[in-house]
Write a protein that holds these residues in place. Structure first.
Motif, PDB file in Angstrom:
ATOM      1  N   TYR A  37       0.814  -1.212   0.000  1.00  0.00           N
ATOM      2  CA  TYR A  37       0.000   0.000   0.000  1.00  0.00           C
ATOM      3  C   TYR A  37       0.850   1.265   0.000  1.00  0.00           C
ATOM      4  O   TYR A  37       1.838   1.369   0.729  1.00  0.00           O
ATOM      5  N   LEU A  87      -8.040   2.278   2.850  1.00  0.00           N
ATOM      6  CA  LEU A  87      -7.310   1.736   1.701  1.00  0.00           C
ATOM      7  C   LEU A  87      -6.158   0.840   2.135  1.00  0.00           C
ATOM      8  O   LEU A  87      -5.876  -0.175   1.502  1.00  0.00           O
ATOM      9  N   GLY A  90      -7.649  -2.395   2.811  1.00  0.00           N
ATOM     10  CA  GLY A  90      -8.549  -2.931   1.795  1.00  0.00           C
ATOM     11  C   GLY A  90      -9.967  -3.092   2.294  1.00  0.00           C
ATOM     12  O   GLY A  90     -10.623  -4.103   2.032  1.00  0.00           O
ATOM     13  N   VAL A 135      -9.484   5.648  -5.713  1.00  0.00           N
ATOM     14  CA  VAL A 135      -9.197   4.267  -6.110  1.00  0.00           C
ATOM     15  C   VAL A 135      -9.267   4.134  -7.628  1.00  0.00           C
ATOM     16  O   VAL A 135      -8.438   3.455  -8.240  1.00  0.00           O
ATOM     17  N   ARG A 138      -6.047   5.371  -9.026  1.00  0.00           N
ATOM     18  CA  ARG A 138      -4.951   4.420  -8.806  1.00  0.00           C
ATOM     19  C   ARG A 138      -5.090   3.193  -9.699  1.00  0.00           C
ATOM     20  O   ARG A 138      -4.096   2.678 -10.242  1.00  0.00           O
ATOM     21  N   LEU A 139      -6.320   2.708  -9.855  1.00  0.00           N
ATOM     22  CA  LEU A 139      -6.528   1.526 -10.683  1.00  0.00           C
ATOM     23  C   LEU A 139      -6.297   1.830 -12.153  1.00  0.00           C
ATOM     24  O   LEU A 139      -5.735   1.010 -12.883  1.00  0.00           O
ATOM     25  N   SER A 212      -2.566  -4.497  -7.573  1.00  0.00           N
ATOM     26  CA  SER A 212      -2.108  -4.466  -6.184  1.00  0.00           C
ATOM     27  C   SER A 212      -3.104  -5.174  -5.266  1.00  0.00           C
ATOM     28  O   SER A 212      -4.307  -4.898  -5.329  1.00  0.00           O
ATOM     29  N   SER A 214      -3.907  -4.763  -2.222  1.00  0.00           N
ATOM     30  CA  SER A 214      -4.720  -3.863  -1.404  1.00  0.00           C
ATOM     31  C   SER A 214      -5.905  -3.315  -2.201  1.00  0.00           C
ATOM     32  O   SER A 214      -7.014  -3.175  -1.664  1.00  0.00           O
ATOM     33  N   LEU A 215      -5.684  -3.009  -3.489  1.00  0.00           N
ATOM     34  CA  LEU A 215      -6.771  -2.510  -4.322  1.00  0.00           C
ATOM     35  C   LEU A 215      -7.800  -3.607  -4.589  1.00  0.00           C
ATOM     36  O   LEU A 215      -9.008  -3.354  -4.565  1.00  0.00           O
ATOM     37  N   TRP A 218      -9.856  -4.032  -1.523  1.00  0.00           N
ATOM     38  CA  TRP A 218     -10.797  -2.921  -1.334  1.00  0.00           C
ATOM     39  C   TRP A 218     -11.977  -3.051  -2.289  1.00  0.00           C
ATOM     40  O   TRP A 218     -13.133  -2.830  -1.886  1.00  0.00           O
ATOM     41  N   VAL A 219     -11.732  -3.404  -3.560  1.00  0.00           N
ATOM     42  CA  VAL A 219     -12.822  -3.569  -4.528  1.00  0.00           C
ATOM     43  C   VAL A 219     -13.791  -4.647  -4.053  1.00  0.00           C
ATOM     44  O   VAL A 219     -15.012  -4.481  -4.115  1.00  0.00           O
TER      45      VAL A 219
END
Length: 389
Positions: A37, A87, A90, A135, A138-139, A212, A214-215, A218-219
Motif C-alpha cells: 500500500y 485503503l 482494503g 481508487v 490508482r486503478l 495491487s 490492497s486494491l 478494497w474492490v
C-alpha cells in the motif's frame, strides 16, 4: 402494484426488480495492513474533489461535496487521515455503502402496476465517492501496466472520450476504403450493463492481471454487503440489503465494468471492436457487402459465446447497422440486412452513436451541420427571450 398490499411490499418488489439477487461474493480475506500500500496524499484528495460537482445530489447522509471541499481547504490533512486506513487495509465500511434510491415514474406509461414502469436514481454518500475517485485513479494507472483494458476500449480512462471512440471508428472505416474494401458496422448495446458484473469473476481477473492486492481487497469489500433505502410516496424509511454488480453513480463503476468485459475483445475473428463503456461498434471489411453480412453475423455469435460465461448479454432490438461507402461511390446503397436472433436489421441512412451522427458515407459534415443548426436555433431562442436593450 399487483401482489403488494402496503408500502413495505411495494419497496420489496421494487428492490427485487432493480437489484436482482446475484451469487454471493467471495469471502473477504483477513483484515490486515497491506505491505504494497502507498499512503494516501492530500493531493489525491484535492484532485478527486476537483472533479466533483457542487450540484451533485448528496446521498443518505445529506452532506454535499461543498462541505467536504470546505473541510479540505481548511484542513487538508483531515480527509487523508480518515480514509488512509481504509485503503491500507482494503476495507470499505458498511456506513459508506448505504445508498438512497429515488424512484421515478417513467413518462408515457399507461399503467404503473409493474416495477418496470419505474426507474431509480441511486445517490451515494459524497465521502464514499471521494474515496472511490481516488481508487479509480490508482486503478487506471495500473490499467496499461497490467493490460487490464483492450486498446480500443474507451471511457473511464483519460484520453478515451466519446470523441476518441467516434474518431477511431471513422478513421478505421476510411482506412478500409483506401484499401478498396467495403466496411460494415453493427452498433450493439450491452443489456443491463453494470448490473451484470459478478465479483466472483472480477476479483480473480484483477488478481491474475497483477493488480495491487490492497486494491483488489478494497474492490471486493466495496462490492459486497451494500444497502439501499428507496424513496417514494409512503415508502418505509429502512435500508434493505441489495445485490449489485457495480453500483450506478459510482466514479469507479465504469472502470470496473470496462475491465470486466475486456475479454470480449480478444482475438475477434476478422472484426474490429471499438467501444465506449457499454456501447460497442463491431466493424468488418471485405470486397463485398454480402461477405460483410456473413462476417458480422459470425462476429456477433463469437461475442455471445464469450459474453455468456461472464453473464453479459446484448439488447438485440437496439442494434443498428451501417454499410459504409465513399462519398464518391456511384453504386446504390446496400440493402442487405444482418440477421441476429431471428431479427433482421437493415441499413440506417442516419444514426447517432455516442452523440455523433453517422451516415453510410461516414462524412463528418452531416454531424457538424446538425450541431451548427442546433447552435443557431439556441442563439435565436436566446435573442427572442432576451429583453430589449
Amino acid at each position: 402494484m399487483p401482489g403488494a398490499s402496503d408500502p413495505a411490499e411495494v419497496a420489496e418488489k421494487l428492490l427485487h426488480h432493480f437489484f436482482t439477487p446475484k451469487p454471493p461474493p467471495p469471502p473477504l480475506l483477513r483484515l490486515a495492513r497491506y505491505e504494497d500500500y502507498t499512503p494516501l496524499t492530500s493531493e489525491e484528495i484535492s484532485r478527486a474533489l476537483s472533479k466533483s460537482l457542487y450540484t451533485s445530489a448528496p446521498g443518505p447522509d445529506h452532506i454535499p461535496y461543498s462541505v467536504w471541499k470546505s473541510v479540505n481547504q481548511i484542513k487538508p490533512s483531515l480527509l487523508p487521515s480518515i480514509l488512509d486506513a481504509l485503503l491500507a487495509h482494503g476495507f470499505h465500511p458498511p456506513s459508506l455503502k448505504k445508498a438512497l434510491g429515488i424512484v421515478l415514474n417513467k413518462p408515457g406509461i399507461p399503467s404503473y402496476d409493474s416495477p418496470s414502469s419505474f426507474r431509480v436514481i441511486v445517490l451515494l454518500r459524497a465521502l464514499s465517492k471521494i474515496l472511490e475517485r481516488v481508487v479509480a485513479s490508482r486503478l487506471s494507472a495500473q490499467a496499461t501496466i497490467c493490460s487490464l483494458i483492450y486498446p480500443l476500449q474507451c471511457g473511464s480512462l483519460p484520453g478515451r472520450s466519446t470523441a476518441d471512440a467516434a474518431l477511431i471508428l471513422q478513421h478505421n472505416i476510411e482506412s478500409f476504403h483506401r484499401l478498396r474494401y467495403k466496411g460494415s458496422t453493427l452498433f450493439l448495446d450491452v443489456k443491463g450493463g453494470f448490473d451484470n458484473v459478478e465479483s466472483t469473476s472480477l476479483l480473480p481477473l484483477l488478481r491474475r492481471k497483477g493488480v495491487s492486492p490492497s486494491l483488489v481487497q478494497w474492490v471486493g469489500s466495496f462490492l459486497r454487503d451494500r444497502t439501499c433505502r428507496l424513496t417514494f410516496q409512503g415508502s418505509p424509511r429502512l435500508f434493505a440489503p441489495v445485490s449489485v454488480g457495480v453500483p450506478q453513480g459510482s466514479p469507479i463503476s465504469p472502470l470496473l465494468f470496462v475491465i470486466y468485459v475486456s475479454s470480449l475483445y480478444r482475438e475477434a475473428p476478422r472484426s474490429l471492436i471499438i467501444s465506449y463503456i457499454d456501447d460497442l461498434a463491431v466493424t468488418v471489411a471485405s470486397p463485398s457487402f454480402r461477405t460483410n453480412v456473413h462476417l458480422l453475423q459470425k462476429s456477433f455469435s463469437a461475442l455471445k459465446r464469450k459474453a455468456s460465461p461472464i453473464n453479459i448479454s446484448f439488447s438485440v432490438p437496439k442494434t443498428e447497422l451501417i454499410h459504409s461507402r465513399t462519398a464518391r461511390s456511384n453504386e446504390p446503397p446496400c440493402s442487405l440486412p444482418v440477421q441476429l436472433e431471428d431479427q433482421l436489421f437493415y441499413l440506417q441512412t442516419r444514426l447517432k452513436w455516442l452523440g455523433f451522427i453517422f451516415t453510410p458515407s461516414i462524412d463528418p459534415r452531416s454531424h457538424f451541420s446538425r450541431r451548427y443548426s442546433l447552435a443557431n436555433a439556441a442563439q435565436a431562442t436566446i435573442r427572442r427571450l432576451s429583453p430589449p436593450g
